[in-house]
Design an enzyme around this catalytic site. Sequence first.
Site, PDB file in Angstrom:
ATOM      1  N   ASN A 120       0.977   2.238  -0.699  1.00 19.56           N
ATOM      2  CA  ASN A 120       0.996   0.918  -1.342  1.00 19.56           C
ATOM      3  C   ASN A 120      -0.439   0.494  -1.619  1.00 19.56           C
ATOM      4  O   ASN A 120      -1.360   0.909  -0.914  1.00 19.56           O
ATOM      5  CB  ASN A 120       1.659  -0.091  -0.401  1.00 19.56           C
ATOM      6  CG  ASN A 120       1.769  -1.469  -1.017  1.00 19.56           C
ATOM      7  OD1 ASN A 120       2.073  -1.603  -2.205  1.00 19.56           O
ATOM      8  ND2 ASN A 120       1.505  -2.507  -0.239  1.00 19.56           N
ATOM      9  N   HIS A 149      -2.674  -3.058  -1.854  1.00 15.19           N
ATOM     10  CA  HIS A 149      -2.561  -4.463  -1.456  1.00 15.19           C
ATOM     11  C   HIS A 149      -3.832  -5.213  -1.873  1.00 15.19           C
ATOM     12  O   HIS A 149      -4.945  -4.724  -1.651  1.00 15.19           O
ATOM     13  CB  HIS A 149      -2.365  -4.553   0.067  1.00 15.19           C
ATOM     14  CG  HIS A 149      -2.237  -5.960   0.523  1.00 15.19           C
ATOM     15  ND1 HIS A 149      -1.084  -6.682   0.363  1.00 15.19           N
ATOM     16  CD2 HIS A 149      -3.131  -6.799   1.095  1.00 15.19           C
ATOM     17  CE1 HIS A 149      -1.269  -7.903   0.817  1.00 15.19           C
ATOM     18  NE2 HIS A 149      -2.504  -8.002   1.271  1.00 15.19           N
TER      19      HIS A 149
HETATM   20  C1  GRF Z   1      -1.795  -5.849  -7.718  1.00 13.66           C
HETATM   21  O1  GRF Z   1      -2.779  -6.827  -7.439  1.00 13.66           O
HETATM   22  C2  GRF Z   1      -1.400  -5.128  -6.455  1.00 13.66           C
HETATM   23  O2  GRF Z   1      -2.431  -5.008  -5.508  1.00 13.66           O
HETATM   24  C3  GRF Z   1      -0.320  -6.037  -5.899  1.00 13.66           C
HETATM   25  O3  GRF Z   1       0.376  -6.506  -7.025  1.00 13.66           O
HETATM   26  C4  GRF Z   1      -0.476  -6.475  -8.166  1.00 13.66           C
HETATM   27  C5  GRF Z   1       0.248  -5.657  -9.184  1.00 13.66           C
HETATM   28  O4  GRF Z   1      -0.377  -5.650 -10.427  1.00 13.66           O
HETATM   29  N1  GRF Z   1       0.491  -5.353  -4.916  1.00 13.66           N
HETATM   30  P1  GRF Z   1       0.118  -4.630 -11.550  1.00 13.66           P
HETATM   31  O5  GRF Z   1       1.616  -4.834 -11.741  1.00 13.66           O
HETATM   32  O6  GRF Z   1      -0.231  -3.246 -11.118  1.00 13.66           O
HETATM   33  O7  GRF Z   1      -0.642  -5.072 -12.779  1.00 13.66           O
END
Ligand code: GRF
Length: 260
Positions: A157, A159
């Site tokens: 994941n 984050h």
């Molecule tokens: C990112 O900031 C990621 O860290 C978090 O959700 C956001 C997703 O952005 N888990 P995207 O859909 O990849 O543009």
Amino acid sequence: MNTPIRLGALISGGGTNLQAIIDACESGALSAEMAFVGTDNPKAAGLARAERAGIPTFAVNYPDILSRRKKDPPTLPPPPDLDLPDLIVRQRLIPQDAPPARRDAFLLGRVAAESALLREMERFSFDLLVLAGFMRVVTPYFLDRINPEPDRPRVMNIHPALLPAFPGTDGYGDTLRYGCKVAGCTVHFVDYGEDTGPIIGQRAFPILPEDTLDSVRKKGLAIEWRLYPECIQLFAEKRLRVERPDKGGRPVVRILPASG
Ligand code: GRF
């Protein structure tokens, strides 16, 4: 050169991290190929990115499943392979002493949606599942079916905060509101808690006096787009080893040197 690994991805929204991963596969920066992209949200804008790249997609309608499970549980009975008492003990998403009816409803809703996800995923072979803006927690029911060997996790994941600070859904917002002078992002393996799994990579950047939530998010995302493919590449090169330095302690990721 390693044989390319096969990646599955789960998204919920715009999919800019997914795009970075697709681009890294296409440029050869990442020795991987995409097996599928799935979502909990049939309207996820990121699905179009996968379709443009010719990657198979599927959607599991989480809101629909969760509300059906709440309103009319018999229409969605627990999957036959679910051991609920065992799941209750192992999960770290909801306190063990939460009211049992609330705890069970939470877990059974997630498991109903996860068993639909697993059914879709069964159609594809993959080495690593990347959560790329997938805004759902996953239970041990889901994880154990993807990770048959607990010390060789296969779910990653990204984050938007420097874990273990600021787990949850709004990492950049929480970091800024706390008054931190540094923000960042973390790539980690997913374990039975929320954003608690062994850390693979992190990157930080300063928060300047003129920064806003929007500017912090923009800077953070641009850093995520580089960090995530780099961490996936370490997995592809078999350079991530999960170790328990203290007997019975928490597992950590050791990054092995590049071979040859
Ligand atoms: C990112 O900031 C990621 O860290 C978090 O959700 C956001 C997703 O952005 N888990 P995207 O859909 O990849 O543009």
